[in-house]
Design a protein around this motif. Sequence first.
Motif, short mmCIF file in Angstrom:
data_model
loop_
_atom_site.label_atom_id
_atom_site.label_comp_id
_atom_site.label_asym_id
_atom_site.label_seq_id
_atom_site.Cartn_x
_atom_site.Cartn_y
_atom_site.Cartn_z
N THR A 918 0.88 -1.47 -0.37
CA THR A 918 -0.15 0.43 -0.33
C THR A 918 0.87 1.33 0.29
OG1 THR A 918 0.19 0.40 2.57
CG2 THR A 918 -2.36 -0.85 0.87
N ASN A 938 -3.42 4.09 2.31
CA ASN A 938 -3.45 2.76 0.45
C ASN A 938 -4.52 4.35 -0.52
OD1 ASN A 938 -4.59 0.57 -0.84
ND2 ASN A 938 -5.71 0.32 1.33
N LEU A 939 -3.62 4.57 -1.07
CA LEU A 939 -3.02 6.16 -1.68
C LEU A 939 -4.59 4.99 -3.09
CD1 LEU A 939 -4.30 8.95 -3.11
CD2 LEU A 939 -1.11 7.29 -3.70
N ASP A 941 -6.01 2.18 -3.49
CA ASP A 941 -7.18 1.97 -2.95
C ASP A 941 -7.00 -0.24 -2.61
OD1 ASP A 941 -9.91 0.95 -1.36
OD2 ASP A 941 -10.88 1.34 -3.20
N THR A 964 -8.84 3.08 0.72
CA THR A 964 -8.17 4.44 0.57
C THR A 964 -8.90 5.24 1.98
OG1 THR A 964 -8.12 4.85 -1.79
CG2 THR A 964 -8.52 6.62 -0.20
#
Length: 975
Positions: A918, A938-939, A941, A964
Motif C-alpha cells: 500500500t 492506501n492511495l 485502494d 482508501t
Amino acid sequence: MKLSRLTAAIVSSLATLSTSVLAQEATDSSTEEVVERIQVTGTNIRGVDMEGAQPLTILNAEDIAKSGATSLSDLMKTVSQARGGVGTFDTTQSGATSTATPAGQAAASLRGIGPSATLTLVNGRRIAASSFAAGTENFVDINSIPASAIERVEILATGASAIYGADAVAGVINYILKDNFDGLELNGSYENTTNSNDHGAINLQALWGTKVAEGNLTIFADYYDRKEAKATDFSQTRDPILTSSYSYLPKNTPNIYYFSEVDGLEIGAPNCATPYVTTEFGEEICAYYGNGDDWLETPLETFSGGLTFTREFDDVTWKTDLLVSHSSSTSYSTPAPINQVDDTEGPWAPVSALNVFNDDVRNGLLDRMYIDPFDTQSGQGLDGFRYDARFSDPRTIDIDTTAWRLVSEISGTWEQWNWASGITLSRSESEQVASAGVYNRYLYTAAVHGELCSNGGIASYDADVDSLSCAGGDLLPMYNPFATGDAANQDILARTQAMPTRDGESTVYGWDFKFDGELMEWGSDYIYLAAGAEIRREEITDTPSVDARARAENNYLVDVFGFGSSLSAADRTQWGVFAELLVPVTDQLDLSLAGRFDEYDDFGSTFNPKVGLTFRPLDSLILRGSWSTAFRAPSLTQAGVKLRTTRASFDCSANDEVADFYCEGEGAIRGNNVLELGNPKLRAEESESFSVGMAWSPAEQTHVTLDYWQFDHEDIVDTNMTGVLANAIGNASLRHCGVIPEGEQGISYEEDLCLVTDTSGLTIEEEGANLSEILDAWVAFDDPRYAELPLYRDHVLLLDNTGTQTLEGVDFNVTHDITLSGGTLEMGLSGTHYLTYERNKPGSDEIESLAGTFRYPETVATAELFWVTDDWYAGMYVYFTDSYMDETERLRGREIDELEAIGALDANGERDISSWTTVTFSAGYYLENADIRFTVDNLFDRDAPTAYGSARGFDAYNHDPYGTSYRVSLSYYFQ
C-alpha cells in the motif's frame, strides 16, 4: 520554519544519534556553549558518545505528524519491528469475552512475541498495566498515553533486562513526553474512509507552556472521537468469505435440533429469515454467518492530558510529570449461543412452540420429528423437542477506563557524578458492563418453558394439582423462540436480560535511585559507570459481578449465557540493583558491561547480564554486537487468577492421537469452554538474545545499517489444552465424566461416556482403559454425528510454563538524500526479514516453523520518497507485507471441499495469502504561524489479501479492508 528531516528516526538508528546535545545560548556579548547531558533508551550512562552503539530507532514529533497517526497504536503499525505476528493489537481485535482485547485499548509488541514481553516506558519509567488482561496477558494500554504529549518515541528491539529488569524480553519502547515548551499550539484533525459509510474520527490537541514559579510548566490535552466501522460497511467483508463457513446456530429463527429429527438430520425453521443453506449432510437449515455482527472498529472516545513541570534549584533539578486519561468504548461480539441450563447443546422447547405455524406446516413438522418428554427447572414434565439458536442481539459491552500516572524526580550532580531519584505512582481502573445481548440462563429457560414470573422469579410447580404459581407475581405467557415480530413475546425475552459487570484496578508504586559518571581514567578517556537500585510494588484486581462468575457450588455454571470473565487478585513486591560499565578498550573499541539482580517475593530471584562491543575501524563505519539475557515475570493475572471462564482452542494438527480421538483424524482447530486457574508456582519466562550489526555512512547524506538478531525464549506461560488432552490419553487422573470435582484438573467428558467400557470393562475414568475401544463402544452406543470422544464443558486447565520459541532475523535501513536547488530529495528503505521463527507445538515436542505461515510474514518493509523544502513537503511511504501461507489445513471438511471446488488450493491442498503493498501519500505546508498537513492511506485502494483461514476473510493483524482513507490536520502556533 525549516522542516526537520523526515528520516530522522531511521537516520538515528543508522548511527547519527549522539547522546550529547549542544545548545547554543547567547550570554552578554559572547556565545557560551552549554552541554545538556542526556540519556537514551538502552543505557543509564548519560552524556557519553555512543553513536551507533546499539540499534535504536527514534521517531520524533515531526515523524509522528508526517505519518498521519492520530494515536500511538496507529503509529506503531508503521514500525517494522512491531509488524507481523499476533503481538501488536488494537481495537480491531476487541471483544466481549475475557479472552479478547478490552474494548478501546491497544498494545505494541516487538518481534511478534507478545506485548507482555515488550517493556513499555514513559520518560524511562514504568506505567501501570491495563487492569483487564488480553486473555491472561497483562499489557500497557498505549491508547491511554495522549499522542499530543509525545516528543519522541525510542525503540530498542533487543533484550534489555540487564538495564530495566522484567518484561524487556523483546525490547523496550520508551515514550518521551514534551517539556520546556513556550507558547500555545492548537491542532485539529479529521479522518475518514472514502467508503460511502461514515467512519469519521476527530482529534483535537492543545499544548501550552510558560515560565511559572521560576520553572517551566507544559500542559497538554487531547480529545479523540472515532465512529464505528462494521464488516458490512465494506464490499470485501460484506458477504461471508465462504458459503460453507456457517454456524448451525442462527439468530432470529432457530433450527430444530437434529436429535429431534426422525432421520437424524436438522430441520431449518419454516420462517427462516435468510435463505436456507444445504449442509454436508443434505440438511436445509437456517444458517448464521458472523460477518453480519462483526465490528472492525468500535466507537471510541478518549479524553487525556497532563503536565510536566521542571524547576532548577542551584545544582538540583526537580521534575514532575502527570498523565491522566479517560476512555469510553463499546465492544460488540457475535450473539451468544443458547444452550440448556447445564450448558449442554440443544435447549428444550415445549411442543406448543410449533403453534406459531399454520396447521399444515405444524403437522408437516410433527410428521418428521420426535416429541420427547423433558423436565423443567420447576420439576414440571413437558413434551417437546430441542432446537439450535443464538440470541438476536450482539453481545454489547460498554467499558470505561481511567488511568493516571504521576512521576516526581530530583536530579543533580555531585563532583563528576550525575544522580537522580524519583517516585512513580500509576493506576489504571476499568469498569465494564454488558448493556445488551447477555441473558440469564435460568430466567431465559424458564421463559421458554412458561415458568417465568412477572417479578423476575421462577414459578413453583405443584405436582399434586399440576399447576404453577408465582410468589409475589403473576405467571407470564411462554416465550416462543420461533415467533417473530411479536412485541409481547419480545417483552418477555427482555425480562431475562442480564447486565453483568466487571471492575478492575492495576497499580504500580515505585522508587528508584541511580547515578552515573566517570569512574576512572583509562588512557586518553575514562571508564564510565552507572549503578542504582529500584523498589516496586504492583497490585491488580479483576472482579466480575457474581452472575458472571463460575462457582463450584453451582457446578461451575455462569448465571448468564455468553459472558466469560475472570476473578483474580494478586500483588507482588520487587527490588533490584543494577550496574553498567562502558570501557574504551582502545580508541576504536568500546566494551559495555551491564548486570541486574532482581528479587521477587513470589517466584524468586533472577540475574541478567549484558555484554556489548562497538568497533570503529573507520570514521564512517561502526561494527556492533551484544549478548544478553532477559526475563518476563509471570503477569499478576497469570499468578493470581482464581477462576477464569473462557474458551480455549486445541490444535488437532499438533498431535496425531488428539486428532484421532477428538477430531475424527482431521487437523482442525477446535474450541471448548474451560476454567482457567492461576498458578503461584509459575516460573519466569527467560530469554537469551544475540545481535551483531554495522552502521556505515559512506557519504554525508548516505547511511546504511544492517543488524542480525536472535532470541531464544523459554518457559512461556500459557494454558495448553492440546497438551492436557494429549496427557489425558495416558493419565486417567485427568479424565472425568461430567463436571470436574472441585480441586481437580483435567478434561470433562459427557457424563454418559462412562456408561460404556472397553473390552476389559474399564470406563474412561479408570487407569489402563483402552480409549480406542471406548471410542468404538461410544459410537455403537450413541450413534453420534461425529465419531469422536464427546467433550462436555469446563475443562479445568492450570496456567503453566508450557513452551519455547526461537526466532532470528535481520533489520535493515538505508537512507540517501540528494540536495538540489530549492530542496532535498529524501529516500529511504527499512524493514525486517525473519530467517526463522520456531516454537514447539502445544501438546507436542514437534517444532513448527512460523516464518512464512499464517500471520507471520517473512518480510515487512517500508520505502519512502519525499521532496522537502523550507516551506512545504510532499512524498509517500510504501508499506510492504510479504506473502505467507493461509491456514487452510485447520478448516472444516466442508470448507476444504468448497475451496477445492473454486480452485483456490494448489496440488498440495495449500494456498498462499498474497503479499500486500500500500502507498501512503503525505504532504504539508508551513505558514508563518500554522501548518497544514494532508495524508492519504492506501492511495490506490488496494483490497486486503483474502485469507480463508480467518473467519473475517482477511488477516486483521497484518491487513485491513478499509480501502482508501484520508486525514487532514491544521496546527496553529501562538507566540
